[in-house]
Design a protein around this motif. Structure first.
Motif, PDB file in Angstrom:
ATOM      1  N   GLY A 147      58.120  -4.629  -7.340  1.00  0.00           N
ATOM      2  CA  GLY A 147      57.259  -5.370  -6.428  1.00  0.00           C
ATOM      3  C   GLY A 147      56.373  -4.430  -5.633  1.00  0.00           C
ATOM      4  N   ALA A 148      56.164  -4.733  -4.350  1.00  0.00           N
ATOM      5  CA  ALA A 148      55.279  -3.919  -3.505  1.00  0.00           C
ATOM      6  C   ALA A 148      55.983  -2.625  -3.111  1.00  0.00           C
ATOM      7  CB  ALA A 148      54.881  -4.695  -2.260  1.00  0.00           C
ATOM      8  N   VAL A 149      55.270  -1.509  -3.301  1.00  0.00           N
ATOM      9  CA  VAL A 149      55.790  -0.188  -2.936  1.00  0.00           C
ATOM     10  C   VAL A 149      54.754   0.507  -2.067  1.00  0.00           C
ATOM     11  CG1 VAL A 149      56.670   2.017  -3.762  1.00  0.00           C
ATOM     12  CG2 VAL A 149      57.011  -0.046  -5.131  1.00  0.00           C
ATOM     13  N   ASP A 150      55.172   0.949  -0.894  1.00  0.00           N
ATOM     14  CA  ASP A 150      54.256   1.643   0.019  1.00  0.00           C
ATOM     15  C   ASP A 150      54.126   3.101  -0.396  1.00  0.00           C
ATOM     16  OD1 ASP A 150      53.817  -0.594   1.612  1.00  0.00           O
ATOM     17  OD2 ASP A 150      55.586  -0.196   2.849  1.00  0.00           O
ATOM     18  N   SER A 204      46.347  -0.726  -1.892  1.00  0.00           N
ATOM     19  CA  SER A 204      45.776  -1.854  -1.148  1.00  0.00           C
ATOM     20  C   SER A 204      45.471  -1.472   0.298  1.00  0.00           C
ATOM     21  CB  SER A 204      46.755  -3.038  -1.167  1.00  0.00           C
ATOM     22  OG  SER A 204      47.900  -2.722  -0.376  1.00  0.00           O
ATOM     23  N   ALA A 208      47.020   1.412 -11.011  1.00  0.00           N
ATOM     24  CA  ALA A 208      47.125   0.636  -9.773  1.00  0.00           C
ATOM     25  C   ALA A 208      46.141   1.158  -8.742  1.00  0.00           C
ATOM     26  CB  ALA A 208      48.555   0.687  -9.227  1.00  0.00           C
ATOM     27  N   SER A 249      49.975  -0.209  -0.073  1.00  0.00           N
ATOM     28  CA  SER A 249      50.988  -0.451  -1.093  1.00  0.00           C
ATOM     29  C   SER A 249      50.352  -0.717  -2.453  1.00  0.00           C
ATOM     30  CB  SER A 249      51.865  -1.639  -0.693  1.00  0.00           C
ATOM     31  OG  SER A 249      51.095  -2.827  -0.659  1.00  0.00           O
ATOM     32  N   ILE A 250      51.191  -0.657  -3.483  1.00  0.00           N
ATOM     33  CA  ILE A 250      50.798  -1.048  -4.833  1.00  0.00           C
ATOM     34  C   ILE A 250      51.833  -2.048  -5.340  1.00  0.00           C
ATOM     35  CG2 ILE A 250      49.640   1.138  -5.361  1.00  0.00           C
ATOM     36  CD1 ILE A 250      52.156   1.881  -6.992  1.00  0.00           C
ATOM     37  N   SER A 251      51.452  -2.813  -6.331  1.00  0.00           N
ATOM     38  CA  SER A 251      52.377  -3.746  -6.960  1.00  0.00           C
ATOM     39  C   SER A 251      52.873  -3.116  -8.256  1.00  0.00           C
ATOM     40  CB  SER A 251      51.676  -5.076  -7.247  1.00  0.00           C
ATOM     41  OG  SER A 251      52.568  -5.982  -7.862  1.00  0.00           O
ATOM     42  N   TYR A 252      54.213  -2.961  -8.340  1.00  0.00           N
ATOM     43  CA  TYR A 252      54.785  -2.255  -9.491  1.00  0.00           C
ATOM     44  C   TYR A 252      55.810  -3.150 -10.197  1.00  0.00           C
ATOM     45  CZ  TYR A 252      56.367   1.655 -12.308  1.00  0.00           C
ATOM     46  OH  TYR A 252      56.650   2.484 -13.358  1.00  0.00           O
ATOM     47  N   PRO A 253      55.831  -3.116 -11.537  1.00  0.00           N
ATOM     48  CA  PRO A 253      56.763  -3.964 -12.294  1.00  0.00           C
ATOM     49  C   PRO A 253      58.220  -3.740 -11.878  1.00  0.00           C
ATOM     50  CG  PRO A 253      55.155  -2.963 -13.764  1.00  0.00           C
ATOM     51  CD  PRO A 253      54.954  -2.342 -12.417  1.00  0.00           C
TER      52      PRO A 253
END
Length: 269
Positions: free
Chosen positions: A67-70, A56, A53, A60-64
């Motif tokens: 969702g979005a995790v800071d 952004s 990942a 944040s990143i997008s995780y399965p």
């Protein structure tokens, strides 16, 4: 050495090694993730949740499943805990063991420009990376580099600019001036001031002005007068604050200033 003493010695050595590593880790805090950084995330015994990942612009990143995790502004250890807590609270895993590995640093970088041996952008390896560390990463200054460097960036939302006397950090015990750098800072090393010497000098040309340099030392830098020249017949051209050029007959003890032009006249005799 008897076996018991040898065993005690090995245990003591191991303790000191571990203690030293821990102390070093405390002295050098973890790197904080920033925008643009790339990470690899693994979850023990859950290969489907292992992803690559990129942080952004919002941190944040997008995780399965989640969702979005800071994770921007967190250390890798803190990011691991945040992801593990999210997986557990969401009811996806009971005791997730998450590992976050920093793959590529793009966010917290400092640009080092000007008269350095390896100009470029360098990552902040910890949150207390100092100016001297970054100059070392850039290979130090070139022979033509100035003794002072300019650090510019942003502090508390406002433009920041400071000139730092690098030799004074070490020669005059002013370690407090060794600035702690932040992501986005620019370190610029300007050319050192020079003077020019021509006429009946053995090595006419331009030379770096050393601190406290006098006309006598500048003359020596040019190899001294030639066989036809005289150190008693000098003329100095100096630009004034209004841009006009003054012609001075300098004393050998006078201080040399930036862009001074020293002319060595021919000896009368």
């Amino acid at each position: 050495m008897n076996p018991l003493r040898q065993t005690l010695y090995l245990l003591l050595s191991a303790f000191l090694t571990v203690f030293g590593c821990a102390a070093h880790a405390q002295d050098k805090p973890d790197y904080l993730l920033a925008t643009g950084d790339s990470v690899h995330i693994q979850v023990f015994q859950n290969p489907d949740l292992s992803i690559d990942a990129r942080v952004s612009e919002t941190g944040s990143i997008s995780y399965p499943l989640i969702g979005a995790v800071d994770i921007g502004g967190l250390s890798t250890m803190a990011a691991e805990k945040r992801l593990a807590d999210a997986l557990q609270k969401g009811g996806f895993l009971q005791n997730p063991q998450v590992t976050v590995t920093l793959v590529q640093v793009r966010g917290n970088q400092v640009s080092v420009l000007g008269q350095v041996n390896r100009p470029g952008r360098f990552p902040l390896e910890s949150i207390n990376t100092r100016l001297s560390d970054m100059l070392a990463n850039a290979g130090g200054t070139t022979p033509l580099g100035d003794d002072t460097v300019i650090v510019s960036g942003v502090r508390n939302g406002k433009p920041f600019r400071q000139t730092v006397d690098v030799p004074a950090l070490f020669l005059e015990d002013k370690g407090a001036g060794d600035l702690v750098l932040q992501g986005g800072d620019v370190v610029y090393v300007n050319k050192a001031p020079v003077f020019y010497i021509y006429g009946e000098a053995q090595r006419p040309g331009s030379y770096r002005i050393e601190r406290g340099m006098t006309v006598m030392q500048a003359l020596a830098q040019g190899g001294g007068p030639s066989a036809r020249g005289s150190e008693r017949r000098l003329r100095l051209h100096r630009k004034g604050t209004d841009g006009s050029v003054q012609q001075i007959e300098p004393q050998l003890t006078d201080a040399v200033q930036s862009d001074d032009v020293i002319y060595v006249k021919e000896s009368i005799f």
